[in-house]
Write an enzyme that holds these catalytic residues in place. Structure first.
Site, PDB file in Angstrom:
ATOM      1  N   GLY A   1      24.313 -14.270   5.453  1.00 15.54           N
ATOM      2  CA  GLY A   1      23.617 -13.672   4.321  1.00 15.54           C
ATOM      3  C   GLY A   1      24.094 -14.288   3.014  1.00 15.54           C
ATOM      4  O   GLY A   1      25.158 -14.913   2.947  1.00 15.54           O
ATOM      5  N   CYS A   2      23.290 -14.106   1.965  1.00 17.26           N
ATOM      6  CA  CYS A   2      23.635 -14.713   0.686  1.00 17.26           C
ATOM      7  C   CYS A   2      24.888 -14.076   0.091  1.00 17.26           C
ATOM      8  O   CYS A   2      25.819 -14.772  -0.312  1.00 17.26           O
ATOM      9  CB  CYS A   2      22.452 -14.620  -0.269  1.00 17.26           C
ATOM     10  SG  CYS A   2      21.708 -12.978  -0.395  1.00 17.26           S
ATOM     11  N   TYR A   3      24.940 -12.750   0.069  1.00 18.76           N
ATOM     12  CA  TYR A   3      26.139 -12.100  -0.474  1.00 18.76           C
ATOM     13  C   TYR A   3      27.375 -12.459   0.360  1.00 18.76           C
ATOM     14  O   TYR A   3      28.421 -12.808  -0.199  1.00 18.76           O
ATOM     15  CB  TYR A   3      25.959 -10.585  -0.522  1.00 18.76           C
ATOM     16  CG  TYR A   3      25.000 -10.063  -1.565  1.00 18.76           C
ATOM     17  CD1 TYR A   3      25.158 -10.384  -2.912  1.00 18.76           C
ATOM     18  CD2 TYR A   3      23.954  -9.213  -1.227  1.00 18.76           C
ATOM     19  CE1 TYR A   3      24.293  -9.873  -3.881  1.00 18.76           C
ATOM     20  CE2 TYR A   3      23.089  -8.695  -2.185  1.00 18.76           C
ATOM     21  CZ  TYR A   3      23.256  -9.027  -3.507  1.00 18.76           C
ATOM     22  OH  TYR A   3      22.411  -8.521  -4.462  1.00 18.76           O
TER      23      TYR A   3
ATOM     24  N   SER B   1      28.892 -15.820  -0.480  1.00 14.81           N
ATOM     25  CA  SER B   1      29.661 -15.910  -1.728  1.00 14.81           C
ATOM     26  C   SER B   1      30.962 -15.119  -1.651  1.00 14.81           C
ATOM     27  O   SER B   1      31.993 -15.552  -2.151  1.00 14.81           O
ATOM     28  CB  SER B   1      28.807 -15.465  -2.922  1.00 14.81           C
ATOM     29  OG  SER B   1      28.665 -14.070  -2.946  1.00 14.81           O
TER      30      SER B   1
END
Lengths: 350, 350, 350, 350
Positions: B161-163, B166
């Site tokens: 996932g994107c979160y 990061s």
């Protein structure tokens, strides 16, 4: 376009005020708030680099709403006025306040020069010496939600910083009620760029801010000691706060997310009751159950806030939002003026 | 406008691929990345509601760059292809993966259906039942910085996932080195709205997002268990993470600020050495001393990150930034494809 | 983060180039475009105020993608290079081009110093004297859609301005075919702020541009004579053009709306046939029936355009969009370089 | 948060009003404007899909400022009120106005149903039949700068469209004075997206509007006949107007650029005198010499405008800016209400 409010509405005795530093965003916002009030007359508005220009030329949104010519600051010109607002960069108020004290009804400083308890802290965080340390104990910290009674009738008010307003209001009920551990608190704030004032820095240009996010002064922002000083007074013990401010592509507003360790397990309902009760009679804090959004407070003096228990981590999460130029600066200054002079607290504010 | 890259450059043996869910932002970004490569040919692009339309009609930026007609999904049409990218809303991949496994070279799912370790966690956070729980242990978690060797040759990849991309990249070196306490970690992420996909929700309209900030799913975002699962594997112990995502008025990008308690006092230099060493050979992580900004990574596959010790609070503060559609989705998927098929890892990516 | 494209991919004979003025937006975009090409090597990148800094420090998005140290400009250092791009503010190229002519393969100037036919026009619109008027007839105007054959092998190229690129491409087919009256044309262009370069002007700060629109240089913008000069060559008669540029809160892109009187009644279909035919073989003009949008061309070298007959007013309305930093500057410069050196015209561009 | 303005300030006889369609942007703006006025009481606010919700729940910025529960529309509930504002999508006012006429003091419709002179024009541009054509001649067109005397005491007012307000105010003095040729006028307008109302269309989502510009309804926008009808009344002859509206990434505001052929050569000074004289006594038009900017009028009822002669093309260029939700909708409606009921025209407006 002839119509100027002041001339048409000015029919009863007025507060006579000055705005020192009228060309910046906070100064302009003060004038915008004060313009329609028949009970206030702006006698003096200063901006040394713009002296001689009309206010409508410097702030086009005020054209036709306020007939004023900007002047250079002259202490003689403000003597005897009821209220002097100072909206200058930090480091400048401390040079002019000593000459004004006792010669005007009340001084409300929107900058950081009068907020900290001692010169050492000022020099550490503002990175310059304080030239009037004798003022540092004298000013009332102008957060009505904390110091309302002391503000009434005050002669010298340190208007809170924008970040401290949002962070302190987010934490006040929880700290007062002992619900959270005052050590290890984390506060991340997102600020609109008007908070930095009118800027000619390349890094504040549209092309550098748009579609961007930038944290800055991680762990050493000058508002950090202001927050901890106030929160320590409330907590009655030392507070540690990891504060990170971020610039986001928004013109106005501060969004703050606070995470703190719950002192003991507590239900969502109990947390809400504590906050709701605490803010029940506050005219400008709207505590609710929905997640607050910046948009609801822009161009208003409200602080919206909500608190959430995260049971899996034992944290309290509080979100608060304000308009940095209103509740975070000019609006709060007007709220303080209203309190000082016994006017209804929400006069001119919405 | 006749020029189509594929036709002019397609001169050597190619990977034959499919993009399932080609009409969304991640699907469009995949096609944008794949279009100029003579070594890849997109054989199939599906989008059931848009079947029959040309790709340049649905994604005008691809007009003249990729000649393709969108089709409805048909498992037969992708059989035998080298690589199938799935860019569908969560809940849909789990319905089609079982029929494809073993019939295509590799499946890379950009959604959340294959990332969690068990169905119970999926149902709790995704709020629907998982229909193919047997897949949950099978997929390789496609974060090259963590699992590069397992990705090479994998048949089924759960693209992160994107979160999580990061947050995990921000914490990986510190957790691995035992520098921070894995309990009580705070992560606040700011996301561009393309992360929510093409949306017809009023609350995603420009007038509701511009000049606004909105936190959401406080404490229960579906990416939270993905992060904690991965970080617990790294830490070898349980992790608690207070994660709050926020929507900000930006189209692309995720900015993450992490605060964690240092396990023991450590110097700024030591922290930097640990991170710099950890990421020294990573092609797409740029660890540096400057505070990272979103703009530096937009439209790239890079994650920029920096770490700061806040001595007065004993916290480590880490900032990481990615483009949610590239390193947070399509770019990382291409990076995974490159690894699976033994191509240079940065092919097509910059 | 060790990986630098140039070092890993540089395996065949290369064009050796220089970028003079590498610290601005156009210079940075040139480097971004050139970085991944194994067929080009940037030997010199200058920026006098930033000499000694690495390119990744000045343009963080290039960190890890291009290993270069900025230098002060020195004509000796570029002698013998194949291609020199000049991306300096207007007024500076005319000082350095004379010393370079004949000593490098080709000079491509992205500024305005070489575009106008005579010094009088330059001085009127650029508000300063031209110090090398002998160059004014010598440069090829680098709009491939107009001058492709003259560009091949040229030694000195005046890369078109961003506004002229969008306005000329919008009008070229109609003027060439005599469909519109070349007098009384109206062109209104909306520009992203990167068009103004890196700016420290208060009026370019985010707080002054966001939620704002500002027209400027009404009727006397320095690009107006560039447009009329080119259009008059095409029309074979005098052209009058009322051009108004506007700054809008967008980082990249120019959106142009042109209204011109139809010379005679003509159908929508006829207009479209003329335009479609004219641009049929152009690799970077996409003429279509849909209203073009900025987003489709951002970060690409495309110009999207569409033409509409407004029968009730007898006007032709043409919309064109480009990315001001790509087709309006660096991308078109690379397109010109490709033509000069006989490379496929779309190399590096998409 | 207990404080509600209405309850604390409501001490004198009031206008009793209704807002039909209170959940949209114009309806919310009306309520925001009306809330602080002790001389107005909002008795009814309707929104059929939101009936039963509090106004502060639907418009969080109004929480604590206005205590109202939304209801479904019921003609009985508004009978006898002084003023009924209708802020519904076009096509709905014509269904309810007939039942209200004569039963309320005044109806002010913010939509397009009552603005055009005949049903044929309505059906051509609004693409649906008009169900109450008998109303079309009856309503006063509520542009105070044109029809102030007719508005005083009117029973039915068609509040002007946002685009027509900006275009007509830009042209009024020039057309009245015969300075420009009323044929061949070009008007390009840039609108903030709130003009489209609360939208669930994908193409109005942030990711589709941000960093974008999009023209729409080229040559056939429904506001075009409204403008030409009014301008023809002023000109006393037929007018042709090529109008192109554009969506830009701004929430509020309309920026209009008009180009018209001067009827005869005229100096810049003469033009300015004509405009300045024309607007001298207008409370909400600020004609000046500086190029107007959107920011100066946002959240105000002002129209700022300036006029420029472009001698090389013989064109007059006029720029006008308004806030589409204030002077372009709710503010102008309040201005009309003030006129109808003999209140100072700028009451509640700034």
């Amino acid at each position: 376009m002839l119509h100027i409010y002041a001339s048409t509405m000015n029919t009863k005795p007025t507060l006579r005020v000055a705005v020192i530093g009228a060309s910046g965003y906070s100064g302009g916002e003060l004038l915008r708030l004060l313009a329609p009030d028949p009970g206030v007359r702006v006698e003096v508005a200063t901006a040394h680099a713009q002296a001689g220009r009309s206010i409508g030329d410097v702030h086009p949104f005020l054209a036709g709403r306020l007939a004023l010519t900007l002047t250079a600051f002259d202490p003689k010109a403000v003597e005897g006025l009821d209220c002097v607002f100072i909206a200058l960069p930090s480091g400048e108020a401390m040079r002019i306040v000593p000459a004004l004290l006792g010669k005007v009804g009340c001084i409300i400083d929107l900058g950081g020069d009068l907020r900290l308890p001692n010169a050492a802290l000022y020099e550490q965080y503002y990175r310059k010496p304080h030239t009037a340390p004798q003022l540092l104990g004298e000013a009332v910290y102008g957060l009505p939600e904390l110091n309302r009674e002391r503000i009434r009738g005050a002669k010298l008010i340190a208007n809170p910083g924008c970040y401290p307003t949002s962070v302190i209001l987010a934490l006040l009920p929880a700290i007062k009620a002992g619900l959270v551990n005052p050590r290890g608190i984390v506060a991340n704030a997102l600020s609109g760029v008007s908070g930095a004032g009118k800027s000619s820095a390349v890094e504040m240009s549209f092309a550098e801010i748009n579609e961007n996010v930038r944290a800055y002064r991680i762990g050493d922002h000058q508002h950090t000691p202001e927050m901890t000083t106030v929160l320590e007074q409330v907590a009655g013990m030392s507070v540690t706060l990891s504060f990170v401010p971020h610039l986001i592509p928004v013109t106005r507003g501060i969004h703050t997310t606070v995470q703190a360790d719950l002192a003991a397990p507590v239900s969502q309902a109990d947390i809400r009751n504590v906050y709701a009760e605490h803010y029940l009679k506050e005219p400008f804090v709207r505590f609710g159950t929905r997640i607050p959004e910046l948009r609801a407070v822009q161009h208003t003096n409200f602080c919206d806030c909500a608190a959430f228990v995260d049971p899996s981590t034992g944290k309290l999460v509080v979100i608060s939002v304000i308009d940095n130029l209103v509740k975070g600066a000019a609006g709060q200054a007007v709220q303080n003026m209203n309190l000082v002079f016994g006017r209804p607290e929400h006069t001119l504010l919405s």
